[in-house]
Design an enzyme around this catalytic site. Structure first.
Site, PDB file in Angstrom:
ATOM      1  N   ASP A   1      39.445  36.271  41.468  1.00 37.58           N
ATOM      2  CA  ASP A   1      40.883  36.452  41.639  1.00 37.58           C
ATOM      3  C   ASP A   1      41.171  37.935  41.806  1.00 37.58           C
ATOM      4  O   ASP A   1      41.265  38.681  40.830  1.00 37.58           O
ATOM      5  CB  ASP A   1      41.641  35.889  40.439  1.00 37.58           C
TER       6      ASP A   1
ATOM      7  N   HIS B   1      46.729  42.420  38.685  1.00 40.44           N
ATOM      8  CA  HIS B   1      45.929  42.500  37.463  1.00 40.44           C
ATOM      9  C   HIS B   1      45.112  43.790  37.356  1.00 40.44           C
ATOM     10  O   HIS B   1      44.346  43.937  36.408  1.00 40.44           O
ATOM     11  CB  HIS B   1      44.995  41.292  37.393  1.00 40.44           C
TER      12      HIS B   1
ATOM     13  N   ILE C   1      49.010  42.903  34.349  1.00 40.92           N
ATOM     14  CA  ILE C   1      48.957  41.818  33.382  1.00 40.92           C
ATOM     15  C   ILE C   1      47.610  41.107  33.473  1.00 40.92           C
ATOM     16  O   ILE C   1      46.895  41.214  34.480  1.00 40.92           O
ATOM     17  CB  ILE C   1      50.095  40.803  33.605  1.00 40.92           C
TER      18      ILE C   1
ATOM     19  N   GLY D   1      46.407  34.592  34.031  1.00 39.11           N
ATOM     20  CA  GLY D   1      46.695  33.436  33.201  1.00 39.11           C
ATOM     21  C   GLY D   1      45.459  32.587  32.949  1.00 39.11           C
ATOM     22  O   GLY D   1      45.255  32.075  31.843  1.00 39.11           O
TER      23      GLY D   1
END
Length: 282
Positions: free
Chosen positions: A185, A190, A205, A208
């Site tokens: 990803d 991120h 961040i 998830g």
């Protein structure tokens, strides 16, 4: 309308051959924070190839499966309006450390939530011995609802009124998102502070699905004696963001063949991170 529900549901599944080996599995586990302490026998089953087992969350990155159906027929949406709303993995048998499989992806459902649509992307993988896993990713698309479709099922869980049976905390390393993204990803949200600010965050961040995997590992190690083969299914709803450097507070309630879980950010007054989370096991 950008989402043609009939076309999306009628489209032929997309097929791809995927493969992985112990290095992919070890990298995924390290991205979840495995290996601390490095010589702990309980951690070596996630990091040492001679003892390796595969956490079922690996199914979300094998073949970089995440959002694999967003280019399907009938789906033409602005990716800036897309949120990963929830994830379910069902494993039909333990995932081998090294393997090859045929993976198919399709739109399994499209639900009308009023101001948004929810697209359920289903990814299934099978090898020569039969089915391996089924992934359902729930993709929330803002501004695409109101087309008169079914609202869809409600999977909300009521948090038990009693105290959790177990509560554990898991620190998130400052570099954890940088390591986890190597599993496939590459979203700059991120890693790139400037991109994160454009998206409305003070800093990058955590993925998830990294929190998702960390939570499953915590439940496995705390309540399932570290035996990943006991896990049959795992689902969650992504309720909020978490930042590298924070601490996950993971509360667990045990039941008959299931563990209900909530995950919060400890340093931010237990701000919700994962909700409606359930691990099913033998």
């Amino acid at each position: 309308m950008p989402i043609d529900v009939s076309a999306a549901l009628a489209a032929e599944p997309r097929r791809a051959e995927i493969g992985w080996d112990h290095k992919d599995v070890q990298l995924y586990h390290l991205g979840l924070g495995a290996g601390t302490p490095a010589t702990d026998p309980d951690e070596l089953r996630y990091t040492l190839e001679s003892r390796l087992q595969v956490l079922p969350g690996f199914a979300t990155v094998a073949g970089t499966a995440a959002f694999g159906g967003m280019g399907a027929a009938g789906i033409d949406v602005d990716l800036a309006a897309v949120l990963h709303g929830g994830q379910t993995v069902r494993v039909h048998r333990p995932i081998p450390v090294t393997g090859r499989a045929v993976q198919t992806s399709k739109v399994a459902a499209v639900y009308d939530k009023g101001k948004a649509a929810v697209i359920v992307l289903r990814t299934e993988a099978s090898d020569d011995d039969g089915p391996l896993w089924t992934n359902d990713a729930e993709i929330f698309v803002r501004g695409e609802g109101g087309f008169g479709g079914e609202r869809g099922p409600s999977d909300r869980l009521t948090v038990p009124e009693r105290a959790p049976d177990r509560t554990v905390e898991r620190p998130i390393r400052e570099d954890q998102a940088l390591l986890y993204r190597l599993s496939g990803d590459w979203n700059p949200l991120h890693a790139d502070p400037a991109f994160a600010k454009l998206a409305g965050f003070d800093r990058p961040i955590l993925h998830g699905l990294c929190t998702y995997g960390m939570t499953l590992k915590a439940v496995t190690d705390t309540l399932l004696e570290g035996d990943v083969s006991r896990i049959t299914a795992y689902r969650t709803r992504f309720a909020g963001v978490v930042f590298p450097g924070e601490t996950l507070r993971i509360r667990m309630w045990t039941g008959d063949g299931r563990v209900q879980v909530t995950v919060t950010a400890a340093e931010r007054d237990d701000a919700p991170v994962l909700a409606d989370t359930l691990v099913e096991h033998s």
